[in-house]
Design a protein around this motif. Structure first.
Motif, mmCIF file in Angstrom:
data_model
loop_
_atom_site.group_PDB
_atom_site.id
_atom_site.type_symbol
_atom_site.label_atom_id
_atom_site.label_comp_id
_atom_site.label_asym_id
_atom_site.label_seq_id
_atom_site.Cartn_x
_atom_site.Cartn_y
_atom_site.Cartn_z
ATOM 1 N N THR A 245 0.822 -1.202 0.000
ATOM 2 C CA THR A 245 0.000 0.000 0.000
ATOM 3 C C THR A 245 0.859 1.256 0.000
ATOM 4 O OG1 THR A 245 -0.066 0.119 2.414
ATOM 5 C CG2 THR A 245 -1.760 -1.234 1.321
ATOM 6 N N GLN A 246 0.203 2.398 -0.231
ATOM 7 C CA GLN A 246 0.897 3.681 -0.267
ATOM 8 C C GLN A 246 1.654 3.937 1.039
ATOM 9 O OE1 GLN A 246 -1.828 6.951 -0.250
ATOM 10 N NE2 GLN A 246 -0.251 8.495 0.094
ATOM 11 N N TRP A 247 0.985 3.699 2.178
ATOM 12 C CA TRP A 247 1.615 4.012 3.456
ATOM 13 C C TRP A 247 2.764 3.062 3.749
ATOM 14 C CZ3 TRP A 247 0.489 8.611 4.926
ATOM 15 C CH2 TRP A 247 -0.776 9.152 4.673
ATOM 16 N N GLY A 248 2.589 1.788 3.422
ATOM 17 C CA GLY A 248 3.673 0.842 3.623
ATOM 18 C C GLY A 248 4.879 1.182 2.763
ATOM 19 N N GLN A 249 4.627 1.609 1.531
ATOM 20 C CA GLN A 249 5.718 1.984 0.633
ATOM 21 C C GLN A 249 6.480 3.196 1.155
ATOM 22 O OE1 GLN A 249 6.536 0.121 -2.197
ATOM 23 N NE2 GLN A 249 8.389 1.329 -2.038
ATOM 24 N N ILE A 250 5.731 4.189 1.630
ATOM 25 C CA ILE A 250 6.385 5.386 2.190
ATOM 26 C C ILE A 250 7.283 4.998 3.362
ATOM 27 C CG2 ILE A 250 5.964 7.516 3.476
ATOM 28 C CD1 ILE A 250 3.378 7.841 1.805
ATOM 29 N N LEU A 251 6.759 4.159 4.243
ATOM 30 C CA LEU A 251 7.518 3.748 5.417
ATOM 31 C C LEU A 251 8.749 2.938 5.016
ATOM 32 C CD1 LEU A 251 7.779 3.589 8.484
ATOM 33 C CD2 LEU A 251 6.209 1.639 8.447
ATOM 34 N N ALA A 252 8.581 1.998 4.090
ATOM 35 C CA ALA A 252 9.700 1.147 3.665
ATOM 36 C C ALA A 252 10.811 1.975 3.021
ATOM 37 C CB ALA A 252 9.195 0.082 2.693
ATOM 38 N N GLU A 253 10.431 2.943 2.215
ATOM 39 C CA GLU A 253 11.446 3.771 1.556
ATOM 40 C C GLU A 253 12.122 4.712 2.538
ATOM 41 O OE1 GLU A 253 9.369 5.682 -1.606
ATOM 42 O OE2 GLU A 253 9.255 3.857 -2.849
ATOM 43 N N ARG A 254 11.367 5.207 3.521
ATOM 44 C CA ARG A 254 11.931 6.124 4.512
ATOM 45 C C ARG A 254 12.998 5.443 5.355
ATOM 46 N NH1 ARG A 254 7.847 9.010 8.671
ATOM 47 N NH2 ARG A 254 7.057 9.869 6.702
ATOM 48 N N GLU A 255 12.774 4.157 5.686
ATOM 49 C CA GLU A 255 13.695 3.423 6.556
ATOM 50 C C GLU A 255 14.379 2.282 5.792
ATOM 51 O OE1 GLU A 255 14.300 4.617 9.389
ATOM 52 O OE2 GLU A 255 12.575 5.928 9.773
ATOM 53 N N ALA A 256 14.686 2.515 4.530
ATOM 54 C CA ALA A 256 15.188 1.445 3.651
ATOM 55 C C ALA A 256 16.508 0.850 4.119
ATOM 56 C CB ALA A 256 15.346 1.985 2.228
ATOM 57 N N ASP A 257 17.300 1.599 4.879
ATOM 58 C CA ASP A 257 18.596 1.081 5.309
ATOM 59 C C ASP A 257 18.478 -0.013 6.361
ATOM 60 O OD1 ASP A 257 17.590 3.038 7.044
ATOM 61 O OD2 ASP A 257 19.580 3.418 7.893
#
Length: 495
Positions: A245-257
């Motif tokens: 989902t949009q929110w999961g994607q935002i979170l995953a990209e924000r903390e991708a490291d």
């Protein structure tokens, strides 16, 4: 309340840097609480400001029960009449967890810790992680909405995430009992209020985000940011985020490291994925292409997603997929019993009780049950009072357009007018749909079961495991599961 039996005395100065008086700094305490009713001799009592009263108002009662010192803010210090050491700590409410962790010896650092957040699926996923860990031989603690279980000792949960001092006491008790792992739900309220501090979880997990609790967070973006705190570097070492989902994607990209991405609907290179087979079998693939195939008895694609996330989080903590697969072979796959979560309470008609109390959760539950229903799918639901009112019409609309029959009834009205809540739900029901209104929840369940056909499925949604219904401050004993079982027994006797 679960507390450790033996605590090494901790000088106040080690737990509270603001403690400048040498005599007070050297005073040893053996416990800590913010509730004067839970004080034990040797405790530090912490008085925090509350909605209606300042906690320091109860300091004298805490001293009478055996508290040897009080920590509070400047306002609270003026409320303490007892002749006892008082430590003034600015913004005391945000520092309770750190103080308690220090007094109990930072127990979270001695455990592998898992935290799960999201709008729906927290409880089920937490139970699934705990189930996997026990199959692997771990001694676990489980803290969440349904219950608190510390190394085999269980108490009812009052909050999804306990208050900070209570939480640290539970962790200390778990360590004392030989615990190795902790699994807990992290609610958006607890994250906003700093109740999990200062724990830095080994693995954090994110299920999904949909409209809920906007009475508290005001906007969906604020709600998301509250949950996103769990995944920052202060609160989690690593994690797994369902990124469909949009929110999961935002979170995953924000903390991708530090966070792995998990896709439940497609395959993405370098991410986790899951593929469902027939008969509740599913295959989980990790970012390196390694696989595990196992099973869950819990119905619905969303429970396969929950089970897959649980596996990924345990693997992220260091377990090989092969070891997880071997452990689950003798434990019926990922199939814990989760009270009030798609819980089957009877057959012919099939009756299922679930905690679904927002639009997305209701849609997911209906989608899971409809294909397995030979007759009609009947949904009994309401909406809690003093909560996010805007979701009510959408909830009723989602059910009315997907189920065969909708029964509107009371949930937990709290201080609101039950009839007004039902009217707001009914406003969302489109024409040409089969629905009825039965205000009394017990009567709604009894009547629906009595009138159902043997091949029907009845979903009783909204309250799940809850045993008390709040009617304007009056608590009424009401467990949907007990009412349903009694109605099924009466029906069977009549037949």
């Amino acid at each position: 309340m679960i507390r450790p039996k033996n605590v090494k005395p901790c000088p106040l100065g080690e737990a509270i840097p603001e403690c400048s008086d040498l005599a007070t700094a050297s005073l040893a305490v053996t416990g800590v609480t913010t509730d004067n009713r839970a004080v034990k001799p040797g405790d530090l009592f912490i008085g925090v400001p509350g909605v209606h009263n300042h906690g320091a108002c109860f300091a004298d009662a805490a001293v009478s029960a055996g508290a040897v010192a009080v920590a509070t803010d400047e306002i609270g210090a003026d409320l303490v009449e007892a002749d006892i050491p008082i430590v003034v700590v600015p913004d005391i409410a945000k520092k309770v967890g750190e103080i308690a962790a220090a007094i109990y010896g930072y127990p979270a650092r001695q455990l592998t810790t898992y935290a799960i957040t999201g709008t729906n699926g927290k409880t089920t996923t937490a139970f699934m992680i705990d189930h996997i860990l026990q199959a692997l031989g771990e001694t676990t603690g489980l803290i969440g909405t349904v219950a608190i279980r510390i190394a085999g000792t269980e108490i009812p949960a009052q909050l999804t995430t306990p208050q900070p001092a209570d939480l640290q006491a539970m962790l200390a008790a778990l360590v004392e009992e030989g615990g190795t792992s902790l699994v807990m739900e992290a609610s958006s309220h607890a994250l906003s209020q700093g109740r999990i501090n200062p724990i830095r979880f080994s693995v954090a997990g994110f299920t999904n985000l949909s409209q809920d609790h906007l009475d508290y967070h005001k906007t969906l973006a604020d709600y998301f940011e509250a949950k996103a705190q769990l995944f920052d570097n202060e609160h989690a070492q690593s994690g797994v985020v369902i990124a469909d989902t949009q929110w999961g994607q935002i979170l995953a990209e924000r903390e991708a490291d530090r966070m792995d991405q998990f896709y439940t609907e497609t395959r993405v290179p370098g991410a986790w994925s899951v593929h469902a087979h027939a008969d509740h079998l599913f295959t989980v693939t990790n970012p390196r292409g390694e696989e595990i195939t196992t099973y869950t008895a819990m119905p619905g694609a969303f429970n396969i997603s929950n089970a897959a996330l649980a596996i990924a989080m345990v693997a992220k903590a260091g377990y090989a997929l092969d070891d997880i697969a071997n452990a689950l072979t003798g434990h019926n796959g990922v199939s814990p019993t989760v009270p009030g979560r798609m819980e089957l309470v009877g057959q012919r008609p099939r009756v299922v009780v679930d905690f679904a109390h927002n639009e997305d959760a209701l849609v997911q539950a209906i989608t899971a049950l409809k294909p397995e229903t030979q007759g009609r799918l009947v949904v009994i639901t309401g909406s809690a009072g003093d909560r996010d009112k805007e979701k009510r019409p959408a909830m009723a609309n989602a059910v009315a357009t997907r189920a065969d029959v909708l029964v509107i009834t009371d949930d937990d009205p709290h201080s609101e007018d039950p009839a007004a809540i039902r009217a707001e739900l009914i406003a969302g029901i489109p024409g040409q749909t089969n629905w009825s209104e039965i205000a009394d929840r017990t009567e709604a369940i009894k009547q629906t079961i009595q009138e159902a056909q043997p091949d029907d499925t009845i979903l009783i949604a909204g309250r799940g495991h809850e045993r008390l219904q709040d009617m304007n401050g009056t608590l009424i004993e009401l467990d949907d599961r007990d009412v349903a079982r009694a109605a099924l027994a009466t029906r069977k006797a009549q037949e």
